[in-house]
Design a protein around this motif. Structure first.
Motif, short mmCIF file in Angstrom:
data_model
loop_
_atom_site.label_atom_id
_atom_site.label_comp_id
_atom_site.label_asym_id
_atom_site.label_seq_id
_atom_site.Cartn_x
_atom_site.Cartn_y
_atom_site.Cartn_z
N LEU A 78 0.88 -1.18 0.00
CA LEU A 78 0.00 0.00 0.00
C LEU A 78 0.92 1.22 0.00
CD1 LEU A 78 -2.25 -2.00 0.90
CD2 LEU A 78 -3.03 -0.24 2.47
N LEU A 79 0.72 2.13 -0.95
CA LEU A 79 1.62 3.29 -1.08
C LEU A 79 1.35 4.35 -0.01
CD1 LEU A 79 1.94 3.72 -4.95
CD2 LEU A 79 3.35 2.41 -3.39
N SER A 80 2.17 5.42 -0.07
CA SER A 80 2.26 6.33 1.07
C SER A 80 0.99 7.09 1.44
CB SER A 80 3.40 7.32 0.84
OG SER A 80 3.21 8.02 -0.37
N THR A 81 0.26 7.63 0.45
CA THR A 81 -0.96 8.36 0.81
C THR A 81 -2.02 7.40 1.34
OG1 THR A 81 -0.63 10.23 -0.70
CG2 THR A 81 -2.90 9.70 -0.13
N SER A 122 12.16 -0.67 -2.29
CA SER A 122 11.95 0.25 -1.18
C SER A 122 11.71 1.62 -1.81
CB SER A 122 13.15 0.23 -0.24
OG SER A 122 12.90 1.06 0.87
N SER A 123 11.86 2.68 -1.04
CA SER A 123 11.37 3.96 -1.55
C SER A 123 12.11 5.14 -0.93
CB SER A 123 9.88 4.06 -1.19
OG SER A 123 9.42 5.38 -1.32
N VAL A 124 12.07 6.25 -1.65
CA VAL A 124 12.56 7.53 -1.15
C VAL A 124 11.81 7.91 0.13
CG1 VAL A 124 10.94 8.89 -2.55
CG2 VAL A 124 13.14 9.88 -1.93
N MET A 152 3.72 6.02 7.64
CA MET A 152 3.64 4.59 7.92
C MET A 152 4.34 3.80 6.81
SD MET A 152 2.87 1.96 9.56
CE MET A 152 1.71 2.03 10.89
N TYR A 153 4.08 4.18 5.57
CA TYR A 153 4.69 3.51 4.42
C TYR A 153 6.23 3.58 4.49
CZ TYR A 153 5.93 3.00 -0.59
OH TYR A 153 6.48 2.62 -1.78
N GLY A 154 6.75 4.78 4.80
CA GLY A 154 8.20 4.94 4.89
C GLY A 154 8.79 4.09 6.00
N PRO A 190 12.76 6.43 -6.51
CA PRO A 190 12.17 7.77 -6.40
C PRO A 190 10.74 7.67 -6.90
CG PRO A 190 13.45 7.60 -8.41
CD PRO A 190 13.54 6.25 -7.73
N GLY A 191 10.05 8.78 -7.13
CA GLY A 191 8.74 8.74 -7.77
C GLY A 191 8.91 8.11 -9.15
N LEU A 192 7.98 7.26 -9.55
CA LEU A 192 8.08 6.62 -10.86
C LEU A 192 6.99 7.16 -11.77
CD1 LEU A 192 8.76 2.91 -9.82
CD2 LEU A 192 10.41 4.70 -10.36
N GLY A 201 -2.67 5.79 -4.99
CA GLY A 201 -2.41 5.88 -3.55
C GLY A 201 -1.02 6.35 -3.16
N GLY A 202 -0.23 6.83 -4.14
CA GLY A 202 1.09 7.35 -3.80
C GLY A 202 1.04 8.86 -3.60
N THR A 203 2.17 9.44 -3.16
CA THR A 203 2.19 10.89 -2.96
C THR A 203 2.98 11.57 -4.07
OG1 THR A 203 2.19 10.31 -0.63
CG2 THR A 203 2.33 12.63 -1.14
N SER A 204 3.78 10.78 -4.80
CA SER A 204 4.44 11.36 -5.98
C SER A 204 3.52 11.29 -7.20
CB SER A 204 5.75 10.59 -6.26
OG SER A 204 5.48 9.21 -6.46
N ASP A 205 2.28 10.91 -7.00
CA ASP A 205 1.35 10.70 -8.12
C ASP A 205 1.04 11.97 -8.91
OD1 ASP A 205 1.30 8.25 -6.91
OD2 ASP A 205 -0.87 8.13 -6.66
N SER A 297 9.00 16.14 3.27
CA SER A 297 9.92 15.38 4.13
C SER A 297 10.84 14.47 3.31
CB SER A 297 9.14 14.55 5.16
OG SER A 297 8.60 13.38 4.57
N TRP A 298 10.58 14.34 2.01
CA TRP A 298 11.44 13.52 1.15
C TRP A 298 12.55 14.41 0.57
CZ3 TRP A 298 7.07 10.65 -2.07
CH2 TRP A 298 6.38 9.79 -1.20
N PRO A 299 13.74 13.84 0.36
CA PRO A 299 14.84 14.66 -0.13
C PRO A 299 14.59 15.17 -1.54
CG PRO A 299 15.42 12.33 -0.13
CD PRO A 299 14.11 12.44 0.57
N1 SER Z 1 5.84 6.70 -5.15
C1 SER Z 1 5.58 6.20 -3.85
C2 SER Z 1 4.54 6.99 -3.17
O1 SER Z 1 4.31 8.10 -3.57
C3 SER Z 1 6.81 6.26 -3.02
O2 SER Z 1 7.49 5.06 -3.12
O3 SER Z 1 3.97 6.52 -2.22
#
Ligand code: SER
Length: 336
Positions: A78-81, A122-124, A152-154, A190-192, A201-205, A297-299
């Motif tokens: 389950l992604l970050s958002t 894993s993830s940024v 939670m995801y991180g 990173p964001g894909l 459900g991601g935050t880089s969406d 909060s992500w670099p």
């Molecule tokens: N792209 C993912 C997200 O936004 C991060 O791994 O949750």
């Protein structure tokens, strides 16, 4: 004698989509697990599709009984958002699910007397910077810095990197006759951005959503500020990275988790590239403060030098070529 197969969990997701297509080209049989059925175009490419949860040990017993799995791409998460809305469910899927899979890999390895290769995205999101001033000051960061995730995801991803390291290096170190059978390798994506699928459900969406909306001629409301900057990568490079890391000689690997990146545009720069390609694209900016605080909060950049040195990571697409050669033509084709 059972046939050695590759197992892909979360196969119906964005990474799974691209990965299965590329794996199918190698001729190696693929077995998948996902809650959702595979797209028919992917179903054709796999030997066997299991519909169900990675947390279901009965399902994994069936896979263990029928196949000799020696390579696992564990993509289900389950992604970050989404995870912030249901943190306990996220922990169950992201952590308990990964632990179940690692134990499954160990048992597969024991029953066939060989090592099972376990690839884990894993993830940024494993990073957590306290504020924007710090984010601007530290710039590009290395794997072992700022491992204080806010989501939670991180937390789940960072912890599972450690679980994988445990299975690979220290499994049951006090028990007599126990041998670790899992060769765990992970990348911090990173964001894909994919031209063919949309994330959920991601935050880089915001990046893929902006591009796909413009191509469909629909207005888009961007949920982060224009000056937001995080690292991104085009999906074909992400798939290549997983396959390249899987092929790398074990002795070359100095880490369990590797940073990866290709470019770090601001949301405004993404907007400008999108509008240049699709002049009708209309983007409004309405900040969602909670999602903003996650990406803040992500670099803004990560140091992927270890991946480049140890296993030759070299993304094909930079920001301009990702748009010109991959995203724009393929997204245009998709919505034609
Ligand atoms: N792209 C993912 C997200 O936004 C991060 O791994 O949750």
């Amino acid at each position: 004698m059972r046939t050695p197969v590759t197992l892909v969990t979360g196969a119906s997701g964005e990474i799974g989509h691209g990965l299965i297509t590329r794996l199918a080209g190698t001729g190696r049989p693929i077995v998948t697990i996902d809650l959702a059925p595979l797209d028919p175009s992917l179903h054709r490419l796999v030997l066997r599709e299991f519909t169900g949860s990675i947390t279901d040990s009965t399902l994994l017993e069936r896979v263990l009984a029928e196949f000799e799995v020696d390579l696992i791409f564990h993509l289900a998460a389950l992604l970050s958002t989404r995870a912030e809305f249901t943190p306990i469910t996220a922990h169950h899927v992201n952590v308990d699910g990964t632990l179940t899979l690692l134990e499954f890999a160990q048992r597969e390895g024991e029953s066939h007397g060989r090592t099972v290769l376990f690839l884990y995205p894993s993830s940024v999101a494993a990073y957590g910077l306290p504020d924007l001033q710090t984010k601007a000051r530290v710039g590009r960061i290395r794997e072992d810095e700022w491992n204080t995730p806010r989501t939670m995801y991180g937390c789940n991803k960072l912890y599972c990197e450690h679980l994988g390291r445990y299975y690979a290096r220290f499994y049951k170190q006090l028990a007599a006759h126990a041998t670790g059978r899992v060769d765990f390798r992970s990348v911090r994506f990173p964001g894909l951005i994919s031209a063919v699928t949309m994330p959920a459900g991601g935050t880089s969406d915001y990046a893929p959503e902006m591009i796909h909306a413009a191509a469909r001629g629909e207005p888009y409301t961007c949920f982060v500020r224009p000056d937001t900057r995080i690292p991104f990568m085009a999906m074909p490079d992400a798939i290549s990275a997983l396959l390249d890391l899987a092929k790398a000689p074990r002795e070359n690997l100095t880490r369990t988790a590797y940073n990866l990146t290709a470019f770090s545009p601001t949301a405004q720069e993404i907007h400008d590239a999108v509008v240049a390609a699709f002049p009708g694209g209309v983007v409004q900016w309405t900040t969602d403060e909670k999602r903003q605080s996650i990406v803040d909060s992500w670099p803004q950049d990560v140091d992927d030098g270890a991946a480049r040195r140890d296993w030759g990571f070299a993304p094909v697409y930079d920001f301009s070529s990702a748009f010109e050669k991959y995203l724009i033509p393929n997204v245009r084709e998709r919505y034609r």
